[in-house]
Design a protein around this motif. Sequence first.
Motif, mmCIF file in Angstrom:
data_model
loop_
_atom_site.group_PDB
_atom_site.id
_atom_site.type_symbol
_atom_site.label_atom_id
_atom_site.label_comp_id
_atom_site.label_asym_id
_atom_site.label_seq_id
_atom_site.Cartn_x
_atom_site.Cartn_y
_atom_site.Cartn_z
ATOM 1 N N LEU A 4 0.934 -1.327 0.011
ATOM 2 C CA LEU A 4 0.071 0.171 0.045
ATOM 3 C C LEU A 4 0.917 1.113 0.155
ATOM 4 O O LEU A 4 0.544 2.036 -0.703
ATOM 5 C CB LEU A 4 -0.910 -0.022 1.195
ATOM 6 C CG LEU A 4 -2.118 1.037 1.552
ATOM 7 C CD1 LEU A 4 -2.720 1.111 0.033
ATOM 8 C CD2 LEU A 4 -2.845 1.047 2.636
ATOM 9 N N GLN A 8 1.434 4.079 -2.836
ATOM 10 C CA GLN A 8 1.194 5.665 -2.555
ATOM 11 C C GLN A 8 2.303 6.463 -2.971
ATOM 12 O O GLN A 8 2.266 7.644 -3.331
ATOM 13 C CB GLN A 8 0.571 5.755 -1.016
ATOM 14 C CG GLN A 8 -0.718 5.176 -0.575
ATOM 15 C CD GLN A 8 -1.821 5.807 -1.253
ATOM 16 O OE1 GLN A 8 -1.692 6.636 -2.420
ATOM 17 N NE2 GLN A 8 -2.943 5.365 -0.920
ATOM 18 N N ASN A 11 1.965 6.749 -6.553
ATOM 19 C CA ASN A 11 1.026 7.917 -6.723
ATOM 20 C C ASN A 11 1.481 9.385 -6.466
ATOM 21 O O ASN A 11 1.194 10.188 -7.484
ATOM 22 C CB ASN A 11 -0.249 7.608 -5.937
ATOM 23 C CG ASN A 11 -1.358 8.446 -6.186
ATOM 24 O OD1 ASN A 11 -1.996 8.352 -7.260
ATOM 25 N ND2 ASN A 11 -1.722 9.154 -5.178
ATOM 26 N N GLN A 252 1.253 14.328 0.324
ATOM 27 C CA GLN A 252 -0.450 14.214 0.234
ATOM 28 C C GLN A 252 -0.853 12.649 0.153
ATOM 29 O O GLN A 252 -1.987 12.377 0.621
ATOM 30 C CB GLN A 252 -0.835 15.190 -0.917
ATOM 31 C CG GLN A 252 -2.034 15.594 -1.068
ATOM 32 C CD GLN A 252 -2.514 16.476 -2.322
ATOM 33 O OE1 GLN A 252 -1.844 16.463 -3.097
ATOM 34 N NE2 GLN A 252 -3.478 17.211 -2.070
ATOM 35 N N SER A 253 -0.075 12.022 -0.788
ATOM 36 C CA SER A 253 -0.651 10.605 -1.069
ATOM 37 C C SER A 253 -0.238 9.686 -0.146
ATOM 38 O O SER A 253 -1.084 9.014 0.533
ATOM 39 C CB SER A 253 0.588 10.135 -2.445
ATOM 40 O OG SER A 253 -0.098 8.899 -2.909
ATOM 41 N N ALA A 256 -2.610 9.541 2.736
ATOM 42 C CA ALA A 256 -3.873 8.786 2.599
ATOM 43 C C ALA A 256 -4.027 7.608 3.392
ATOM 44 O O ALA A 256 -5.064 6.984 3.819
ATOM 45 C CB ALA A 256 -4.278 8.542 1.044
ATOM 46 N N VAL A 257 -2.583 7.037 3.705
ATOM 47 C CA VAL A 257 -2.628 5.572 4.289
ATOM 48 C C VAL A 257 -2.848 5.939 5.801
ATOM 49 O O VAL A 257 -3.602 5.041 6.414
ATOM 50 C CB VAL A 257 -1.498 5.123 4.030
ATOM 51 C CG1 VAL A 257 -1.233 3.788 5.035
ATOM 52 C CG2 VAL A 257 -1.167 4.817 2.772
ATOM 53 N N PRO A 260 -6.040 10.312 6.161
ATOM 54 C CA PRO A 260 -6.625 10.814 4.992
ATOM 55 C C PRO A 260 -7.223 12.245 5.272
ATOM 56 O O PRO A 260 -6.952 13.079 4.379
ATOM 57 C CB PRO A 260 -7.337 9.866 4.563
ATOM 58 C CG PRO A 260 -7.694 8.862 5.650
ATOM 59 C CD PRO A 260 -6.509 8.815 6.258
ATOM 60 N N ALA A 261 -8.105 12.390 6.360
ATOM 61 C CA ALA A 261 -8.670 13.604 6.487
ATOM 62 C C ALA A 261 -7.512 14.864 6.652
ATOM 63 O O ALA A 261 -8.227 15.931 6.448
ATOM 64 C CB ALA A 261 -9.434 13.617 7.617
ATOM 65 N N ALA A 262 -6.466 14.353 6.868
ATOM 66 C CA ALA A 262 -5.372 15.509 7.126
ATOM 67 C C ALA A 262 -4.643 15.842 6.145
ATOM 68 O O ALA A 262 -3.651 16.452 5.926
ATOM 69 C CB ALA A 262 -4.524 15.229 8.402
ATOM 70 N N SER A 263 -4.859 15.207 4.658
ATOM 71 C CA SER A 263 -3.923 15.382 3.680
ATOM 72 C C SER A 263 -3.829 16.950 3.389
ATOM 73 O O SER A 263 -2.598 17.359 3.105
ATOM 74 C CB SER A 263 -4.410 14.508 2.502
ATOM 75 O OG SER A 263 -5.409 15.191 2.065
ATOM 76 N N THR A 264 -4.757 17.542 3.271
ATOM 77 C CA THR A 264 -4.358 18.935 2.816
ATOM 78 C C THR A 264 -3.613 19.650 4.191
ATOM 79 O O THR A 264 -2.841 20.575 3.680
ATOM 80 C CB THR A 264 -5.746 19.759 2.776
ATOM 81 O OG1 THR A 264 -6.417 18.934 1.688
ATOM 82 C CG2 THR A 264 -5.662 21.111 1.991
#
Lengths: 286, 405
Positions: A4, A8, A11, A252-253, A256-257, A260-264
């Motif tokens: 995984l 990422q 990606n 950012q990618s 997500a692992v 995810p909600a904090a990616s920005t």
Amino acid sequence: MVSLLAAQLLNGLAIGMIYALTAFGLSIIKGLLNVPNFAHGAFYALGAYVCFAALQLGLPFALALLAAFLVPALAGAVVERLGVARLMRGPYLYQLLFLFGVALIMEQLILIIWGTSGLSATAPEWLQGAFDLGFTYLPKYLVFNGAMAAVTIAVVWLLIERTRLGSQIRAGIDKREMAQCLGINVAGLVTTGFALGAGLAGLSGGLVLPLLGANSTMGAEMLSIAFVVLVIGGLGSLYGALAAGVLVGLIQSVSAVFAPAASTVLIYVAMVATLMIRPQGLFGER
Amino acid sequence: MTSGRKIDRRTVLKAGAAALGSSLTGLSWAQTAGDTLTMGVLSQQTGTFAYAGDLVLKGTQLALEERQGSILGKKINLLVRDDEGKPAVGVRRLTEAVSSDKLKYFLGNFSSAVGLAELEVARQEQVLQYAAGGSEDFTGSRCSPYTFQWSAHAYTALRATLEYVSKTLPDKKKIYTITADYAFGQSLLHYTQVAAKELGLQLVGNDNHPSGERQFTQYFTKALSTRPDIICLLTAGADAVTAVRQFNSFGVKNVQIVGPWTLEVEQLRELSPAMRSGMILGLNYYQDIDTPVNKSFVERYLKAYKNVPSYAAAYGYDATRTLLLAMDKAKSVEVAAVMKALEGMQFDSIFGPTAIDARTHQTVRPYYVVQCKAPDAMKNEFDLATIVAQGDKPQPPELNECKRT
């Protein structure tokens, strides 16, 4: 878990290359003018819309991408010649405000021409679908995107490092007055550099069209990411933006692992952390 | 802002609304003198979602036109207020309209956040609100005697959508959800869990994404690694459009995309037909609903605006029409009497036979499941999808948090 993470990383690398390309253009303009180009997001959006329009006309994708570079580059040259160059002698704030105004004008013009609702275009057939790597799917277009960005960056690097024009641009960035004394046409150089930077923004806009579409807010969204990349990379460094762009894509990618909600928010945390620990940026000189 | 300028702006808006109205009907609803009733549309007229405010207004105007702009012998004065999609602005505009324009009834808002803020003002000022939006709080934890909800309940939406999925795709059981990380998304996620359990579907994972996210490939890479049968998008607006675009780039054909409350018709149009084709969506409204009231509404809407109505326009039309029907029933335009008439009212709406829950004030109406058409199956530019199912199962009472009795 490992697979995984690997997925990422791939990606993130692909996304990061696009950020790097956009921020690279910003970095060139910042270097030449010493002004942050507030219209960079608008050139990026213009690229996406031009690419869309070219595809609508039935042009092949490669030509649409070329148009996405050329039209914003031309627009950039005009903006520089008619506005920025004239304001060169005034306080730095004037150029800043001028570029800000240009961004608003361009965004509104785009809305007038193409309307307020977003637009979509699909990638050419040979770029549709994904590579099945066993542990993950990687969209072909995402790979193409990253590769195109990397190739473009390499070409621009060669241009800047290995050609006469490039060495003049570098001279213009480093020691403006000295370059002028040596008979280099700095004004022409600045126009060329501005056009190149705007063109790169436009090309990124064209490249992301199948992934992000074209809409009225895309310029502002990309501008904030490009500035974050620029700050992390170092404001004085031409190439810092490249590494920082990839870094932001990876953050950012990979987030997500784990979160995810904090990616920005993590992107901005990275910027704040850079400013606190190494204010000149990862590659900048103090 | 000075008070002089305020009056100016208001006059201009009023004139604008009147001009719009009269251009449609040849009648003017602007207040002249005597016996009038003031109703209002509070919605986004500026900003990113300005399209929605304009559509709510268009729908409302059609409903008023049906009555020649009057009810029980009173002229209806329609106010239009721009809340800019911001709760604080909505509250201010509403308070102003109540105190200086004697507003009694209003539609607000297409956005839940603004609507919920207005709910408190409506309660305080004792004016009647017909709200829309995805939040279950209107008829749940924050239910109020003065607020009615037009949009379907999130439970009804999820149940209808997932029921269709489980019936037509019986071998697709594993669902991965991607959820907007704010109240709306989390409420949808909650009811996805409830409905999935009822229907024997398996939720294999969820990711929350921040609002305004423009990069979704990382969520899809992660989701696809769990080999799901279905990816359920519990997000909306531009985020949802971007998500669908990027999922499309994966070209994964064996995973079904389901959007229970995800894309409205306006957003579907932003996607190219190839991107949306085959998608299963839940909708509060679709133009093809086969009822007499809806057919006549669509026909007149098409004639007046050269477009088909969507969620926002249908809300404007149907909620206004319902209010007028309740006034007929109450034989009064007084808020207290109309409120009473609405509670438990059974009537024919654009959805067919419809009722209003007397306690929660939820409009009990069906929710529609559509499947997006392939490019070559579209009859015209408006023909985006086919209604494949509808469901109206109300929220189970034990899950309702409304304290009213």
